[in-house]
Write an enzyme that holds these catalytic residues in place. Structure first.
Site, PDB file in Angstrom:
ATOM      1  N   SER A 126      36.058  31.218 -37.418  1.00 27.28           N
ATOM      2  CA  SER A 126      36.473  31.797 -38.689  1.00 27.28           C
ATOM      3  C   SER A 126      35.879  31.035 -39.866  1.00 27.28           C
ATOM      4  O   SER A 126      35.654  29.818 -39.785  1.00 27.28           O
ATOM      5  CB  SER A 126      38.000  31.730 -38.770  1.00 27.28           C
ATOM      6  OG  SER A 126      38.440  31.982 -40.077  1.00 27.28           O
ATOM      7  N   TYR A 151      46.738  26.901 -37.734  1.00 25.93           N
ATOM      8  CA  TYR A 151      45.817  27.931 -37.232  1.00 25.93           C
ATOM      9  C   TYR A 151      44.372  27.551 -37.531  1.00 25.93           C
ATOM     10  O   TYR A 151      43.507  27.535 -36.652  1.00 25.93           O
ATOM     11  CB  TYR A 151      46.136  29.299 -37.857  1.00 25.93           C
ATOM     12  CG  TYR A 151      44.949  30.228 -37.834  1.00 25.93           C
ATOM     13  CD1 TYR A 151      44.584  30.875 -36.664  1.00 25.93           C
ATOM     14  CD2 TYR A 151      44.154  30.416 -38.975  1.00 25.93           C
ATOM     15  CE1 TYR A 151      43.464  31.696 -36.628  1.00 25.93           C
ATOM     16  CE2 TYR A 151      43.045  31.232 -38.949  1.00 25.93           C
ATOM     17  CZ  TYR A 151      42.706  31.868 -37.776  1.00 25.93           C
ATOM     18  OH  TYR A 151      41.585  32.663 -37.741  1.00 25.93           O
ATOM     19  N   LYS A 155      40.925  26.402 -35.024  1.00 26.18           N
ATOM     20  CA  LYS A 155      39.537  26.906 -35.017  1.00 26.18           C
ATOM     21  C   LYS A 155      38.563  25.731 -35.119  1.00 26.18           C
ATOM     22  O   LYS A 155      37.547  25.697 -34.420  1.00 26.18           O
ATOM     23  CB  LYS A 155      39.311  27.903 -36.153  1.00 26.18           C
ATOM     24  CG  LYS A 155      40.019  29.229 -35.963  1.00 26.18           C
ATOM     25  CD  LYS A 155      39.503  29.998 -34.746  1.00 26.18           C
ATOM     26  CE  LYS A 155      40.328  31.232 -34.414  1.00 26.18           C
ATOM     27  NZ  LYS A 155      40.074  31.797 -33.094  1.00 26.18           N
TER      28      LYS A 155
HETATM   29  C1  UD1 Z   1      43.047  34.166 -43.528  1.00 30.58           C
HETATM   30  C2  UD1 Z   1      41.993  33.206 -43.094  1.00 30.58           C
HETATM   31  C3  UD1 Z   1      41.198  33.767 -41.948  1.00 30.58           C
HETATM   32  C4  UD1 Z   1      42.100  34.190 -40.841  1.00 30.58           C
HETATM   33  C5  UD1 Z   1      43.076  35.195 -41.344  1.00 30.58           C
HETATM   34  C6  UD1 Z   1      44.009  35.523 -40.219  1.00 30.58           C
HETATM   35  C7  UD1 Z   1      41.088  31.887 -44.924  1.00 30.58           C
HETATM   36  C8  UD1 Z   1      40.057  31.811 -45.987  1.00 30.58           C
HETATM   37  N1  UD1 Z   1      41.056  32.980 -44.173  1.00 30.58           N
HETATM   38  O1  UD1 Z   1      42.382  35.221 -44.157  1.00 30.58           O
HETATM   39  O2  UD1 Z   1      40.332  32.790 -41.468  1.00 30.58           O
HETATM   40  O3  UD1 Z   1      41.351  34.710 -39.791  1.00 30.58           O
HETATM   41  O4  UD1 Z   1      43.803  34.645 -42.431  1.00 30.58           O
HETATM   42  O5  UD1 Z   1      45.161  36.147 -40.608  1.00 30.58           O
HETATM   43  O6  UD1 Z   1      41.913  31.033 -44.757  1.00 30.58           O
HETATM   44  N2  UD1 Z   1      46.647  39.482 -50.073  1.00 30.58           N
HETATM   45  C9  UD1 Z   1      47.510  40.044 -51.014  1.00 30.58           C
HETATM   46  N3  UD1 Z   1      48.632  40.684 -50.572  1.00 30.58           N
HETATM   47  C10 UD1 Z   1      48.929  40.817 -49.244  1.00 30.58           C
HETATM   48  C11 UD1 Z   1      48.052  40.252 -48.299  1.00 30.58           C
HETATM   49  C12 UD1 Z   1      46.921  39.594 -48.737  1.00 30.58           C
HETATM   50  O7  UD1 Z   1      47.290  39.940 -52.214  1.00 30.58           O
HETATM   51  O8  UD1 Z   1      49.967  41.386 -48.912  1.00 30.58           O
HETATM   52  C13 UD1 Z   1      45.436  38.812 -50.528  1.00 30.58           C
HETATM   53  C14 UD1 Z   1      45.392  37.348 -50.156  1.00 30.58           C
HETATM   54  O9  UD1 Z   1      45.974  36.554 -51.139  1.00 30.58           O
HETATM   55  C15 UD1 Z   1      43.882  37.137 -50.041  1.00 30.58           C
HETATM   56  C16 UD1 Z   1      43.340  38.476 -49.578  1.00 30.58           C
HETATM   57  O10 UD1 Z   1      44.357  39.414 -49.880  1.00 30.58           O
HETATM   58  O11 UD1 Z   1      43.362  36.854 -51.299  1.00 30.58           O
HETATM   59  C17 UD1 Z   1      43.043  38.515 -48.106  1.00 30.58           C
HETATM   60  O12 UD1 Z   1      44.153  38.058 -47.396  1.00 30.58           O
HETATM   61  P1  UD1 Z   1      44.258  38.140 -45.804  1.00 30.58           P
HETATM   62  O13 UD1 Z   1      43.902  39.509 -45.349  1.00 30.58           O
HETATM   63  O14 UD1 Z   1      45.560  37.582 -45.384  1.00 30.58           O
HETATM   64  O15 UD1 Z   1      43.069  37.226 -45.306  1.00 30.58           O
HETATM   65  P2  UD1 Z   1      42.728  35.686 -45.621  1.00 30.58           P
HETATM   66  O16 UD1 Z   1      43.890  34.970 -46.147  1.00 30.58           O
HETATM   67  O17 UD1 Z   1      41.476  35.673 -46.394  1.00 30.58           O
END
Ligand code: UD1
Length: 346
Positions: A126, A151, A155
């Site tokens: 990841s 987590y 990795k």
């Molecule tokens: C994270 C990890 C990734 C991992 C994944 C597994 C990092 C950079 N990435 O992804 O390696 O495989 O989790 O679950 O650490 N968001 C919202 N509202 C929501 C959900 C998400 O605003 O309800 C935003 C988050 O703040 C983020 C983006 O959407 O900015 C993506 O979030 P998400 O899909 O959870 O992925 P990562 O956090 O990037």
């Protein structure tokens, strides 16, 4: 026909990879304990490819059963190892569960590989290993930053375990580490896709569930980041594009094209999109509303990250092809498919 073992092959990325492998003529054996997936995914794979993959309900922590499976199946040419826990928040609450599952599963496979004369392994890693990179886009040479969650740490440690093992026995192992950015979307047939368990943690399943009415509104975690619209930026990669990269990586190993016996590649589009851009694009492409509210930042979130995927392009000949519109369309088609086939689970 080459035979490939796919651990976690009933899961989200695993199932899409099984489809691409079968489309390319590989024989697939799935090992999955169905802890975060459903057996019905095999029906979807069969409908898409015309082939039902072999399935073994085995937990990768179970060394003896894995050993028996390798023995009875015989002549496996390569392994793609997806099976792992992946929820960041849960890993903070249950670190030992994460360390045990993610590390021991990998160690079991690495120990069994030479016993069963299997040289090739592709590992599902990841972009989380980079933390918040100092430079964007992030290349494979960027420093590994201290992990922000157990987590993420699993990795990093798994990568190190593979690296040490491959260095210690270069004749015995070939490994490719694939660092995924943010996989989203579903197969264009809408027959397989992501099956979130309970309330989704990840953005896209939450967006889709909000659009279809399962969730009243999406919470956007922060709009005060140092980005153009204030929300976080990620590199969202279509899951089918991602799946294809695994096939290319396996072929590289099996055709003895590797320059070193361990190689690492970023898998992303090279383009960052903000949370608000994703919401707007999803609404536009699918002609739906995604009610949302801006709330505070989520602990441990990275501000912005996107890939430099040049290496995968030059060495593997791989690049992300699907457009974000098609990808968001596929996520919506899958959500609608789920609404027709699954009872609503909140
Ligand atoms: C994270 C990890 C990734 C991992 C994944 C597994 C990092 C950079 N990435 O992804 O390696 O495989 O989790 O679950 O650490 N968001 C919202 N509202 C929501 C959900 C998400 O605003 O309800 C935003 C988050 O703040 C983020 C983006 O959407 O900015 C993506 O979030 P998400 O899909 O959870 O992925 P990562 O956090 O990037």
């Amino acid at each position: 026909m080459s035979k490939i073992l796919v651990t976690g092959g009933a899961g989200y990325i695993g199932s899409h990879t099984v489809v691409e492998l079968q489309n390319e003529g590989f024989e697939v054996i799935i090992v999955d304990n169905l802890s975060n997936s459903k057996i019905e995914v095999l029906n979807g794979i069969e409908k898409i490819t015309g082939v039902r993959p072999a399935f073994e309900n085995i937990d990768c922590l179970d060394y003896m059963n894995l050993d028996r499976m390798f023995e009875t199946r015989g002549n496996i040419d390569g392994i793609i190892h997806f099976a792992a826990y992946k929820a960041v928040g849960e890993s903070v609450e249950k670190p030992l569960m994460y360390y045990r599952n993610n590390l021991v599963s990998l160690i079991n496979l690495l120990q069994l590989m030479p016993i069963h004369k299997i040289k090739n392994i592709v590992f599902s890693s990841s972009c989380t290993v980079y933390g918040q990179p100092d430079q964007l886009p992030v290349t494979e040479n960027a420093p590994i930053k201290p992990a922000l969650s157990p987590y993420g740490n699993t990795k990093q440690i798994c990568e190190e375990i593979i690296r040490d093992t491959a260095h210690a026995a270069p004749e015995t192992y070939q490994a490719i580490l694939l660092r995924y950015f943010n996989p989203i979307g579903a197969h264009p047939t809408a027959l397989i896709g992501e099956l979130p368990n309970g309330v989704p943690n990840n953005l896209l399943p939450f967006v889709a569930q909000t659009a279809i009415g399962i969730r009243p509104e999406l919470k956007v975690f922060g709009n005060d980041y140092n980005t153009p619209d204030g929300s976080c930026i990620r590199d969202y990669i279509n899951v089918v594009d991602l799946a294809r990269a695994h096939v290319v990586a396996l072929k590289r190993m099996m055709n003895n094209k590797m320059t070193e016996n361990i190689e690492t590649f970023n898998l992303g589009t090279g383009r960052g999109l903000s949370v608000l851009e994703i919401i707007n694009d999803f609404e536009r492409v699918n002609d739906v509303k995604v009610p949302y509210q801006i709330v505070g930042r989520r602990e441990g979130d990275i501000e912005k990250v996107w890939a430099d995927a040049t290496l995968a392009n030059e060495v593997l000949g791989w690049q992300a092809k699907e457009t974000i519109d098609d990808t968001l369309g596929s996520a919506w088609a899958w959500e609608k498919h789920l609404a027709e086939t699954e009872p609503k689970s909140v």
